[in-house]
Design an enzyme around this catalytic site. Sequence first.
Site, PDB file in Angstrom:
ATOM      1  N   HIS A   1       0.817  -1.225   0.000  1.00 33.21           N
ATOM      2  CA  HIS A   1       0.000   0.000   0.000  1.00 33.21           C
ATOM      3  C   HIS A   1       0.849   1.272   0.000  1.00 33.21           C
ATOM      4  CE1 HIS A   1      -3.676  -2.209   0.395  1.00 33.21           C
ATOM      5  NE2 HIS A   1      -3.337  -2.734   1.560  1.00 33.21           N
TER       6      HIS A   1
ATOM      7  N   TYR B   1      -4.364 -11.593   8.901  1.00 30.70           N
ATOM      8  CA  TYR B   1      -4.590 -11.126  10.276  1.00 30.70           C
ATOM      9  C   TYR B   1      -5.264 -12.156  11.160  1.00 30.70           C
ATOM     10  CZ  TYR B   1      -3.204  -7.139   7.673  1.00 30.70           C
ATOM     11  OH  TYR B   1      -2.472  -6.316   6.856  1.00 30.70           O
TER      12      TYR B   1
ATOM     13  N   HIS C   1      -6.402  -7.247  -0.310  1.00 32.48           N
ATOM     14  CA  HIS C   1      -6.555  -5.843  -0.674  1.00 32.48           C
ATOM     15  C   HIS C   1      -5.656  -5.490  -1.859  1.00 32.48           C
ATOM     16  CE1 HIS C   1      -7.501  -6.070   3.711  1.00 32.48           C
ATOM     17  NE2 HIS C   1      -8.524  -5.339   3.324  1.00 32.48           N
TER      18      HIS C   1
END
Length: 334
Positions: A154, A318, A192
Amino acid sequence: MRLFFDPRQLDHAPAQELHNGAFVPYAETPARAQALCAGVHATESPTDHGEAPILAVHDAGYVAYLKTAYDRWLAAGRSGDVMGYIWPVVRRRALDLTRIDALAGRYSMDSSTPLTADSWTSAYWSTQSALSALDAVLAGDRVATALCRPPGHHAGADYLGGYCFINQAAVAAQAARDAGIARVAILDIDYHHGNGTQDIFWDRGDVFYASVHADPATDFPFYWGHADEVGEGAGEGTTLNLPLPHGTTIAAFRAAQATALDAIARFDPGLLIVSFGADTFEGDPIANFALKTSDYAMLARDIAATGLPTVVLTEGGYAVDNLGENLASFLSGF
């Protein structure tokens, strides 16, 4: 397979993040790295390549910010971790900013990525692990892995976000180009979209970026990762986004990855970098896909079948209790 990790990657440990209107415990914890290490055989320490490979990708002002922001934050009378609260979204231009509050907004994309006294050190050594995995592959290994924590995909050339500070995939890709690899491909299979990686190579024709991820219409990072984003200028056609809906299982994910691998094969790279995120797992607390642990070995076998020299870098994931076995399953496919 050689695996690289440095204990200093554990030092970055913010207490909380701002998420959906509330402060919540920080999700990208040191326990993630400990779980990754527990899931594989012994790791080895990376070689220190210095800052030059980082500066080949990231803006010098941004790197200076990462190194000094926490001290400047404290000097301004702040407490806790550095976190932006105003962003230059209306008119972004080159300004000589000095106040830490302004810099925190200038160099970030969200408020869920606090910067601590140890963030630079952990991100630096995460990147050295990635570069050491690249060294191993350039020296003849078929595949090598870096346990990258903090993750990186990111982070843009001049901004942090999504728990990322330095973009390890981008730094490794540029280092491979500088080592003489004419074309490099990056396959991103994190839940993501890797907006930072896409941004960095958006207008370049020598690095192909393909991503299989959750539809940004419903999931972070929202503003990037849509199917109509294909690059521009010299990079037109070297970005491929394959967004998928909530509830995606292995059949649809594997089919999308096959589409990405076919496009990569047509690009004919000399090296493949895989940004692997285990947050596609069915039990991940912040994601909405439904892959099982055994599915990861299948995905890796498909990647290995390309025959490309491959550097594997870890990104998200996670469900800490399952993270090690999910990584182990993926690596077993090679």
